[in-house]
Motif scaffolding. Structure first.
Motif, PDB file in Angstrom:
ATOM      1  N   ARG A  14      12.175   4.212   2.610  1.00 29.47           N
ATOM      2  CA  ARG A  14      13.226   5.271   2.324  1.00 29.47           C
ATOM      3  C   ARG A  14      13.101   6.908   2.176  1.00 29.47           C
ATOM      4  O   ARG A  14      13.243   7.768   2.473  1.00 29.47           O
ATOM      5  N   ARG A  15      11.950   6.962   0.562  1.00 31.87           N
ATOM      6  CA  ARG A  15      12.229   7.955  -0.216  1.00 31.87           C
ATOM      7  C   ARG A  15      11.035   9.016   1.582  1.00 31.87           C
ATOM      8  O   ARG A  15      11.240  10.555   1.817  1.00 31.87           O
ATOM      9  N   LEU A  16      10.055   8.641   1.948  1.00 28.31           N
ATOM     10  CA  LEU A  16       9.521   9.232   3.547  1.00 28.31           C
ATOM     11  C   LEU A  16      10.197   9.461   4.525  1.00 28.31           C
ATOM     12  O   LEU A  16       9.109  10.201   5.713  1.00 28.31           O
ATOM     13  N   GLY A  17      10.991   8.659   5.180  1.00 35.28           N
ATOM     14  CA  GLY A  17      11.774   8.996   5.376  1.00 35.28           C
ATOM     15  C   GLY A  17      11.334   8.531   7.407  1.00 35.28           C
ATOM     16  O   GLY A  17      11.542   8.966   8.175  1.00 35.28           O
ATOM     17  N   VAL A  18      10.685   7.336   6.534  1.00 33.45           N
ATOM     18  CA  VAL A  18      10.097   6.002   7.501  1.00 33.45           C
ATOM     19  C   VAL A  18      10.568   4.856   7.929  1.00 33.45           C
ATOM     20  O   VAL A  18      11.272   4.577   6.768  1.00 33.45           O
ATOM     21  N   GLU A  19      10.573   3.765   8.930  1.00 32.73           N
ATOM     22  CA  GLU A  19      10.910   2.588   9.125  1.00 32.73           C
ATOM     23  C   GLU A  19       9.935   1.927   9.235  1.00 32.73           C
ATOM     24  O   GLU A  19       9.177   2.346  10.620  1.00 32.73           O
ATOM     25  N   GLY A  20      10.151   0.615   8.819  1.00 34.84           N
ATOM     26  CA  GLY A  20       8.517  -0.505   8.953  1.00 34.84           C
ATOM     27  C   GLY A  20       9.129  -1.626   9.041  1.00 34.84           C
ATOM     28  O   GLY A  20      10.276  -1.928   8.395  1.00 34.84           O
ATOM     29  N   THR A  21       8.774  -2.570  10.305  1.00 32.46           N
ATOM     30  CA  THR A  21       9.184  -3.822  10.458  1.00 32.46           C
ATOM     31  C   THR A  21       8.380  -5.216   9.265  1.00 32.46           C
ATOM     32  O   THR A  21       7.455  -5.061   9.614  1.00 32.46           O
ATOM     33  N   MET A  22       9.095  -5.109   8.621  1.00 30.51           N
ATOM     34  CA  MET A  22       8.588  -6.451   7.593  1.00 30.51           C
ATOM     35  C   MET A  22       8.377  -7.691   7.904  1.00 30.51           C
ATOM     36  O   MET A  22       9.405  -8.493   8.683  1.00 30.51           O
ATOM     37  N   VAL A  23       7.380  -8.524   7.431  1.00 25.96           N
ATOM     38  CA  VAL A  23       6.647  -9.571   8.619  1.00 25.96           C
ATOM     39  C   VAL A  23       6.344 -10.557   7.008  1.00 25.96           C
ATOM     40  O   VAL A  23       5.230 -10.307   6.875  1.00 25.96           O
ATOM     41  N   PRO A  24       7.212 -11.220   7.000  1.00 29.49           N
ATOM     42  CA  PRO A  24       6.601 -12.011   5.360  1.00 29.49           C
ATOM     43  C   PRO A  24       6.041 -12.758   5.546  1.00 29.49           C
ATOM     44  O   PRO A  24       6.209 -14.112   6.416  1.00 29.49           O
ATOM     45  N   PHE A  25       5.241 -13.458   4.422  1.00 31.48           N
ATOM     46  CA  PHE A  25       4.195 -14.641   4.515  1.00 31.48           C
ATOM     47  C   PHE A  25       4.020 -15.080   2.961  1.00 31.48           C
ATOM     48  O   PHE A  25       5.091 -14.602   2.208  1.00 31.48           O
ATOM     49  N   GLN A  26       3.921 -16.124   2.772  1.00 31.21           N
ATOM     50  CA  GLN A  26       4.226 -17.061   1.601  1.00 31.21           C
ATOM     51  C   GLN A  26       3.115 -16.294   0.674  1.00 31.21           C
ATOM     52  O   GLN A  26       1.585 -17.095  -0.338  1.00 31.21           O
ATOM     53  N   GLY A  27       2.438 -14.773  -0.013  1.00 34.47           N
ATOM     54  CA  GLY A  27       1.932 -14.042  -1.060  1.00 34.47           C
ATOM     55  C   GLY A  27       0.836 -13.528   0.106  1.00 34.47           C
ATOM     56  O   GLY A  27       0.593 -13.492   0.988  1.00 34.47           O
ATOM     57  N   ALA A  28       0.404 -12.903  -0.447  1.00 32.58           N
ATOM     58  CA  ALA A  28      -0.624 -11.938  -0.224  1.00 32.58           C
ATOM     59  C   ALA A  28      -2.006 -12.385   0.438  1.00 32.58           C
ATOM     60  O   ALA A  28      -2.639 -11.528   1.366  1.00 32.58           O
ATOM     61  N   ALA A  29      -2.310 -13.171  -0.400  1.00 32.92           N
ATOM     62  CA  ALA A  29      -3.165 -14.325   0.271  1.00 32.92           C
ATOM     63  C   ALA A  29      -3.090 -14.729   1.514  1.00 32.92           C
ATOM     64  O   ALA A  29      -3.817 -13.836   2.493  1.00 32.92           O
ATOM     65  N   GLN A  30      -2.522 -14.990   1.964  1.00 28.46           N
ATOM     66  CA  GLN A  30      -1.573 -15.489   3.141  1.00 28.46           C
ATOM     67  C   GLN A  30      -1.535 -13.871   4.066  1.00 28.46           C
ATOM     68  O   GLN A  30      -1.602 -14.638   5.710  1.00 28.46           O
ATOM     69  N   THR A  31      -0.857 -13.270   3.786  1.00 27.87           N
ATOM     70  CA  THR A  31      -0.440 -11.540   4.370  1.00 27.87           C
ATOM     71  C   THR A  31      -2.135 -10.969   5.221  1.00 27.87           C
ATOM     72  O   THR A  31      -2.263 -10.941   6.290  1.00 27.87           O
ATOM     73  N   LEU A  32      -2.971 -11.347   4.023  1.00 28.21           N
ATOM     74  CA  LEU A  32      -4.278 -10.985   4.361  1.00 28.21           C
ATOM     75  C   LEU A  32      -5.108 -11.010   5.217  1.00 28.21           C
ATOM     76  O   LEU A  32      -5.709 -11.101   6.399  1.00 28.21           O
ATOM     77  N   THR A  33      -5.072 -12.646   5.009  1.00 29.53           N
ATOM     78  CA  THR A  33      -5.334 -13.967   6.441  1.00 29.53           C
ATOM     79  C   THR A  33      -4.434 -13.663   7.921  1.00 29.53           C
ATOM     80  O   THR A  33      -5.382 -13.269   9.525  1.00 29.53           O
ATOM     81  N   ALA A  34      -3.357 -13.196   8.138  1.00 30.67           N
ATOM     82  CA  ALA A  34      -2.720 -13.305   9.326  1.00 30.67           C
ATOM     83  C   ALA A  34      -3.265 -11.786   9.551  1.00 30.67           C
ATOM     84  O   ALA A  34      -3.449 -10.799  10.684  1.00 30.67           O
ATOM     85  N   PHE A  35      -3.193 -10.558   8.781  1.00 31.82           N
ATOM     86  CA  PHE A  35      -4.003  -8.692   8.876  1.00 31.82           C
ATOM     87  C   PHE A  35      -5.562  -8.398   9.836  1.00 31.82           C
ATOM     88  O   PHE A  35      -5.331  -8.269  10.394  1.00 31.82           O
ATOM     89  N   SER A  36      -6.075  -9.825   8.185  1.00 34.14           N
ATOM     90  CA  SER A  36      -7.267  -9.929   8.964  1.00 34.14           C
ATOM     91  C   SER A  36      -7.694 -10.414  11.019  1.00 34.14           C
ATOM     92  O   SER A  36      -8.532 -10.142  11.139  1.00 34.14           O
ATOM     93  N   GLY A  37      -6.915 -11.867  10.730  1.00 33.63           N
ATOM     94  CA  GLY A  37      -6.895 -12.344  12.183  1.00 33.63           C
ATOM     95  C   GLY A  37      -6.473 -10.959  13.458  1.00 33.63           C
ATOM     96  O   GLY A  37      -5.768 -11.455  14.980  1.00 33.63           O
ATOM     97  N   GLY A  38      -5.933  -9.650  12.503  1.00 38.10           N
ATOM     98  CA  GLY A  38      -4.912  -9.477  13.924  1.00 38.10           C
ATOM     99  C   GLY A  38      -3.307  -9.550  14.108  1.00 38.10           C
ATOM    100  O   GLY A  38      -3.213  -8.946  15.492  1.00 38.10           O
ATOM    101  N   HIS A  39      -2.347 -10.163  13.687  1.00 44.23           N
ATOM    102  CA  HIS A  39      -1.685 -10.760  13.657  1.00 44.23           C
ATOM    103  C   HIS A  39      -0.669  -9.835  12.891  1.00 44.23           C
ATOM    104  O   HIS A  39       0.698  -9.759  14.331  1.00 44.23           O
ATOM    105  N   ILE A  40      -0.888  -8.687  12.172  1.00 42.03           N
ATOM    106  CA  ILE A  40       0.227  -8.253  11.795  1.00 42.03           C
ATOM    107  C   ILE A  40      -0.676  -6.595  11.820  1.00 42.03           C
ATOM    108  O   ILE A  40      -1.601  -6.401  11.530  1.00 42.03           O
ATOM    109  N   GLN A  41      -0.179  -5.398  11.989  1.00 44.99           N
ATOM    110  CA  GLN A  41      -0.170  -4.698  12.173  1.00 44.99           C
ATOM    111  C   GLN A  41      -1.155  -3.949  10.487  1.00 44.99           C
ATOM    112  O   GLN A  41      -2.234  -3.033   9.470  1.00 44.99           O
TER     113      GLN A  41
END
Length: 324
Positions: free
Chosen positions: A173-200
């Motif tokens: 909000r301070r930088l004037g940008v928007e992103g699309t949030m994808v929820p996961f069950q914790g940062a470890a699951q987020t990292l797995t999805a990221f490493s697999g190319g499922h999120i940017q």
């Protein structure tokens, strides 16, 4: 690198024998002391709590047991602690989510004022990372790309209304940008999805991202802490981005039901601060990428109040409704 930085700051300390921590407190407690951890076993919060309990040992005259009570974004264990007598026999070791974020987005029965902050052991920022095959090389380039494509970049978080989600939205909000949030069950699951190319973009704690940072899978570009982080040379802190007042940290700390007797609070503080200063605990913090900083009750309370107020503003601004 991080270890050298800690040494340079004078934060590496000698080990302290648990038996010598607080001998005067040996008769202060009548039964075993419980440390409630409101998440499942195995995560960083659990590791820190168990190491503190081990280091304090029986120096308080009673054994210390760590008890995990996970569920409902850590609010079940938090409510359990609030409901206990404030006699020092039940404590809670937690990260900040159930204290400063959950009350704004969930219908919880407790309030922050029902808990008494004792101390914090350290903190680390959240980070936003691209994969190593991305053409985006630095924070300014990422910001420019997000401005050019509002909502076109998706980022993983620990869930709607979690600390990472709110930290990212404060910055966006301070930088004037928007992103699309994808929820996961914790940062470890987020990292797995990221490493697999499922999120940017990976969105989560620096501590969880450390394996991907070390092996080159992740190039972390934006930090939600003011300063740079020695383990994340590619990341820009909020000072560098001109918005230091939007800092959101993950911190870990000990709290108790409000109303601890002064003598027991003093005994607990003496024992746990000595454990925090031990070489073993400092090494564990360093391995986890956590900046060691022992904050006492007053400083902890000020940080909690300021963070809770800031995250509450973000929740109202983006229109998150309380969930059951």
């Amino acid at each position: 690198m991080l270890k050298r930085a800690l040494l340079a700051c004078g934060l590496a300390v000698a080990a302290i024998a648990p038996a010598a921590i607080a001998p005067a407190a040996a008769q202060s407690f009548e039964r075993p002391i419980r440390i409630i951890v409101p998440i499942a076993p195995g995560g960083g919060t659990d590791v820190f709590a168990r190491l503190l309990a081990e280091l304090v040992g029986s120096s308080l005259g009673q054994p210390i047991a760590v008890e995990n009570r996970p569920g409902a974004s850590s609010t079940i264990g938090t409510q359990f602690v609030v409901d206990q007598r404030p006699d020092g026999h039940t404590l809670m070791f937690t990260a900040n989510s159930p204290i400063t974020a959950a009350p704004h987005v969930m219908n919880v029965r407790y309030t922050v004022d029902q808990l008494e902050p004792m101390f914090m052991v350290g903190h680390v920022g959240f980070t936003l990372c691209v994969r190593n095959d991305s053409p985006i090389q630095d924070a300014r380039s990422l910001i420019a790309a997000m401005r050019a494509d509002p909502g076109g970049f998706n980022y993983g978080t620990d869930g709607v209304g979690g600390n990472m989600h709110l930290a990212a939205e404060r910055v966006f909000r301070r930088l004037g940008v928007e992103g699309t949030m994808v929820p996961f069950q914790g940062a470890a699951q987020t990292l797995t999805a990221f490493s697999g190319g499922h999120i940017q973009l990976y969105g989560g704690s620096i501590a969880v991202a450390m394996p991907a940072i070390r092996d080159g899978r992740a190039r972390c570009l934006i930090l939600t802490q003011r300063d740079q982080h020695p383990a994340v040379p590619t990341g820009s802190g909020l000072d560098a981005l001109g918005i230091p007042e939007e800092e959101t940290l993950i911190w870990w700390g000990m709290l108790a039901p409000r109303g601890l007797p002064a003598d027991r609070r003093a005994a607990l503080m003496t024992a746990f601060e000595a454990a925090w200063r031990s070489e073993r605990f400092q090494q564990q913090l360093a391995r986890s990428g956590v900046t060691p900083q022992f904050r006492g009750p007053e400083e902890s309370a000020r940080l909690i109040a300021a963070e809770s107020e800031a995250l509450g503003r973000v929740v109202r601004a983006i229109g998150i409704e309380r969930s059951r």
